[in-house]
Design an enzyme around this catalytic site. Structure first.
Site, PDB file in Angstrom:
ATOM      1  N   LEU A 149       0.828  -1.204   0.000  1.00 53.77           N
ATOM      2  CA  LEU A 149       0.000   0.000   0.000  1.00 53.77           C
ATOM      3  C   LEU A 149       0.857   1.246   0.000  1.00 53.77           C
ATOM      4  CD1 LEU A 149      -2.591  -1.035   2.722  1.00 53.77           C
ATOM      5  CD2 LEU A 149      -3.062  -0.734   0.293  1.00 53.77           C
TER       6      LEU A 149
ATOM      7  N   GLY B   2       5.999   5.177   8.208  1.00 53.22           N
ATOM      8  CA  GLY B   2       7.119   5.760   8.931  1.00 53.22           C
ATOM      9  C   GLY B   2       8.203   4.761   9.274  1.00 53.22           C
ATOM     10  N   PHE B   3       7.829   3.543   9.544  1.00 53.83           N
ATOM     11  CA  PHE B   3       8.828   2.610  10.048  1.00 53.83           C
ATOM     12  C   PHE B   3       8.959   1.366   9.202  1.00 53.83           C
ATOM     13  CE2 PHE B   3       7.105   5.277  13.283  1.00 53.83           C
ATOM     14  CZ  PHE B   3       8.239   5.867  13.772  1.00 53.83           C
TER      15      PHE B   3
ATOM     16  N   VAL C 201       3.993  -0.949   4.170  1.00 56.51           N
ATOM     17  CA  VAL C 201       2.661  -1.353   4.612  1.00 56.51           C
ATOM     18  C   VAL C 201       2.002  -2.162   3.495  1.00 56.51           C
ATOM     19  CG1 VAL C 201       0.441  -0.558   5.477  1.00 56.51           C
ATOM     20  CG2 VAL C 201       2.484   0.793   5.911  1.00 56.51           C
TER      21      VAL C 201
ATOM     22  N   ASP D  21       4.679  13.543  13.082  1.00 55.85           N
ATOM     23  CA  ASP D  21       4.731  13.414  11.626  1.00 55.85           C
ATOM     24  C   ASP D  21       3.327  13.489  11.042  1.00 55.85           C
ATOM     25  OD1 ASP D  21       5.882  13.239   9.181  1.00 55.85           O
ATOM     26  OD2 ASP D  21       6.263  11.078   9.254  1.00 55.85           O
TER      27      ASP D  21
END
Ligand SMILES: *[C@@H]1O[C@H](CO)[C@@H](O)[C@H](O)[C@H]1NC(C)=O
Ligand SMILES: *[C@@H]1O[C@H](CO)[C@@H](O)[C@H](O)[C@H]1NC(C)=O
Length: 825
Positions: A519, A523-524, A527, A638
């Site tokens: 998708l 941030g990490f 996805v 963020d």
């Protein structure tokens, strides 16, 4: 939660459509039977009464709901704890005047209570346009002479005209009790009631624990609620006498549809029906913020929402347990520096700007003067404070407090409170018997302590997590986690159900993390979209493998995030941990992220103004929750359009929250070496000095608001005028009063210019250069939903414009690694 509530309303409404009333009368005579499927309707068609089923349930309940408006919102349920499982239910009023609910050939399952044994000649029952179902003697000419009324037995809804409180003569105690869940009307955990130990006040209790306190009433308003809350739509009536104690509110306009609702999870919502959006508009809730939580600062501790940490001791007081205070646990409160001693000389310290303390241990007399009140207090050694009861006509009545003062909150209260103090403290501390506002008089502990408090306060979340860690390690790896709240003496408070999902399931659901399922990049880590075997759609976030967290830490972080639940936050469904893999599983939101709609030419035309405003308000509420209402203060750091996801109804949900702090070690301290965030959204103080606070989120939110209005990306904004970024451009239009030009053409037709202007104004307030000038999110939420005058904004921070050659250049003190995180993702 509100989501569920709305869906409940909608499904109830749908259900009701299927059963349009066949009997459109507002009254029934004795022994006239109404069957399931039939209803009675009040004369003006405001309310309807009959059988209904909540969403996802086949249980049948006898209830009253809105008919003409408000999509069938249920306001009263008779057989809350005794549902009927089929449609054999009937109801009638017996010749004794009892409301009888039966099923299967006349087995009575529920009946109204009756305090007298009088036989009535001719009882009749009527559903009124107020939502009250009344049973009266048809032969009596006195309309107020009622045998029974549903308003005496409220459920979770307080309607206009309904008395809330106690009637000592009739022996009724009208309080609100929450539903067990959105779809289950049976009596839940919360009760909101008028407490009459001492001077009356409203309390919200969860089981035995007090969660919220409103009041006491001071003749004009509830102590502690700000003066400026305008209420043009209702007036409050308060009565206290031998016969009854109650609060009541009446609408000043009959066109307003309004109610007070206690949600199943303990939120008191004041709301009115918005015809335009066909939805309830919640304009006030309790608890509103950290300081709204009952007794958070302990005895004699005072809570100030504008402070960090919010709790402090008043002048002349010190923390009772400094070690606990320094760990952000304020429940032990404060004590006098010199203990009160009835023998030594004592004075009363006159303060204001403070919500009146808990009155459960108080005594009152309506006829005494303030002077008499002081004498009465002096006479009794356990009296700790006094005040006038009623502020009107220069003040009257006497209210005495005994024992430690609880639940003190700094607010705009104009009424004086007189607190008993050892006279020696006045000398030592140079206190005067103050006439000045309380605000100015608060001093924050000692310098060292306050610094450590600030630091620790900011890492409160981390602290709670650490505390958690210890607990859960003793509890093993169970999937059900019990969270302890120290403020509660009765231990277990919440239990969070967290699903562990095995790696093989995740692999299967995402087609082995197939690129087709990707998708985006969060941030990490990446996805992916996935579908579980059950058919449930999920979003799978695979955390970068560089993280060196152990199982325990990861698990505890996940627990913390799982506890953050709000309709405007993406919901964590589960987690997976296997070898080096750390995976989070979230709900999947079909409309993906906001940027895909906002910055897309075709899609943005679907974002009409009312929807845009709803999205903005939703985001604001989500951030407010992170900042204030959740147990931990979370700074998102963020916020940007691509981190706002939209569900199928276009409700905004903030994603990527709560994890920001865990992957950088010391990031929750006030200053960070590593700036995470996105160019175009980060505030100047954060980008340049690495300083962040809730106000840096406010800045990002402001940028987002202006993007929502203009339909343009801040970081890609260009204009013929040199050096004009979106913020600067907006500022120029604002100063020239040409707001309308900012509006994205796609919604010009659907807009309400005054709302757009207000929204831009709020956006500008949020992007002001200095953090201290920016409003808090609670103020932002209020500004976005109210009509009060707004302060003028100062010039915004300009530094994010086109003129900035390279993000690296303004990252003095920011290490190399941060440059990559500054890039748009
Ligand atoms: C709420 O009202 C019910 C019914 O009158 C009563 O039994 C109960 O004690 C009340 N609860 C509180 C906390 O006042
Ligand atoms: C002081 O007030 C408390 C609470 O009303 C009462 O129980 C106590 O008897 C009083 N003491 C005296 C000395 O009057």
């Amino acid at each position: 939660m509100e989501d569920l509530f709305t869906s409940l309303l909608i499904s109830t409404a749908l259900f009701l459509l299927l059963f349009s009333p066949s009997v459109a009368v507002d009254n029934i005579a004795a022994n006239q039977v109404i069957k399931d499927g039939e209803t009675i309707v009040s004369a003006g068609e405001m309310y309807e009464m009959g059988f209904f089923s909540p969403a996802n349930s086949n249980n049948r309940y006898l209830g009253i709901w809105f008919k003409k408006t408000a999509m069938g919102t249920v306001v009263w349920v008779a057989n809350r704890d005794l549902p009927i499982s089929d449609t054999s239910g009937t109801f009638k009023v017996s010749s004794e005047g009892l409301l009888l609910l039966s099923y299967c050939d006349d087995t009575v399952i529920w009946s109204s209570t009756c305090s007298t044994f009088v036989r009535y000649i001719n009882p009749v029952a009527q559903l009124l346009d107020t939502g009250n179902f009344v049973v009266k003697d048809g032969n009596s000419t006195d309309q107020t002479d009622l045998i029974w009324q549903s308003f005496d037995y409220p459920g979770d809804t307080w309607l206009p005209g309904m008395k809330f409180g106690k009637d000592f003569v009739a022996g009724v105690n009208r309080n609100l009790t929450s539903w067990k869940s959105t779809n289950d009307p049976s009596v839940g955990q919360y009760v909101n009631y008028v407490d009459t130990n001492g001077y009356p006040q409203m309390l919200l209790r969860q089981g035995l624990v007090v969660r919220l306190r409103v009041g006491p009433w001071n003749g004009m308003r509830f102590s502690g609620l700000p003066d400026e809350i305008p209420n043009p739509i209702y007036s409050i009536d308060y009565a206290i006498n031998q016969k009854e104690i109650y609060y009541k509110y009446d609408l000043t306009s009959s066109s307003v549809v309004q109610m007070v609702h206690l949600t199943w999870d303990g939120i008191i919502e004041m709301m009115h029906w918005n015809n335009r959006s066909q939805d309830w508009f919640v304009y006030a809730t309790g608890p509103v913020d950290t300081c709204g939580r009952y007794g958070i600062c302990g005895p004699y501790g005072s809570c100030d929402i504008n402070k960090n940490p919010p709790c402090s001791c008043m002048d002349g007081f010190e923390p009772k347990r400094p070690d606990e205070w320094s760990m952000a646990d304020w429940s032990s409160g404060c004590r006098f520096r010199t203990p009160l001693d009835c023998q030594a000389p004592e004075v009363f310290w006159k303060i204001r700007g403070m919500k009146f303390p808990d009155t459960r241990q108080s005594w009152y007399d309506h006829s005494m003067t303030l002077g008499e009140c002081e004498i009465a207090c002096r006479k009794n050694c356990s009296c700790t404070a006094y005040a006038n009861i009623d502020v009107r006509r220069g003040g009257s009545g006497c209210l005495l407090w005994f024992g430690a003062l609880m639940d003190l909150k700094v607010c705009g209260e104009s009424q004086y409170l007189y607190i008993r103090m050892p006279a020696s403290l006045l000398k030592d501390d140079g206190l005067t018997i103050s006439q000045s506002g309380f605000n100015k008089k608060i001093r924050v502990l000692t310098v060292t302590l306050s610094i450590s408090l600030v630091l620790l306060g900011m890492s409160l979340a981390a602290y709670v997590c650490n505390k958690k860690k210890k607990r859960s390690s003793t509890q093993g790896r169970g999937h059900r986690v019990y969270a302890f709240d120290k403020r509660d003496s009765n231990v277990v408070k919440e239990d969070i159900e967290l699903n562990f999902i095995s790696l093989s399931k995740v692999v299967k659901a995402t087609n082995n993390f197939s690129i087709d399922n990707k998708l985006g990049q969060g941030g990490f880590g990446p996805v992916y979209k996935g579908v579980l075997e059950s058919g449930e759609e999920i979003a799978v976030k695979k955390l970068s493998e560089t993280s060196e967290q152990g199982y325990g830490e990861f698990y505890n972080e996940v627990v913390c995030v799982a506890r953050l639940q709000h309709r405007n936050l993406v919901k964590l469904l589960g987690y997976c941990m296997d070898g080096n893999e750390r995976i989070l599983i979230y709900e999947y939101l079909s409309n993906k992220s906001l940027d895909l709609h906002l910055f897309d030419e075709t899609k943005s035309s679907m974002l009409e103004w009312p929807l845009r405003l709803d999205i903005i308000r939703g985001i604001a509420k989500g951030i407010l929750y992170l900042h204030q209402d959740s147990r931990h203060r979370i700074i998102h750091r963020d916020l940007k359009a691509s981190n706002i996801l939209l569900d199928h109804d276009m409700n905004p949900k903030i994603s990527d929250f709560g994890l920001a702090r865990e992957f950088g070690g010391d990031q929750m301290t006030a200053k960070t070496k590593k700036v995470v965030g996105t160019h175009g959204y980060i505030s100047p103080e954060y980008a340049i000095h690495g300083r962040f606070s809730v106000k840096s989120d406010v800045f990002s939110f402001g940028v987002l608001v202006l993007e929502m209005v203009s339909g343009k990306k801040n970081r890609e904004f260009s204009h013929e005028d040199v050096n004009d970024n979106l913020l600067g451009h907006t500022w120029r239009l604002y100063t020239e009063s040409k707001y309308v030009e900012l509006m994205c053409p796609s919604f010009r037709n659907s807009c309400i210019v005054s709302e757009v202007k207000r929204t831009i104004h709020v956006g500008l307030l949020c992007v002001q250069n200095l953090a201290q000038d920016r409003p808090t999110m609670s103020y932002v939420v209020r500004m976005l939903s109210g009509n009060s005058a707004l302060p003028p904004p100062k010039q915004p921070a300009f530094f994010v414009g086109e003129d900035l050659p390279n993000p690296g250049l303004f990252s003095a003190g920011v290490d190399e690694a941060s440059i990559t995180t500054l890039e748009p993702r």
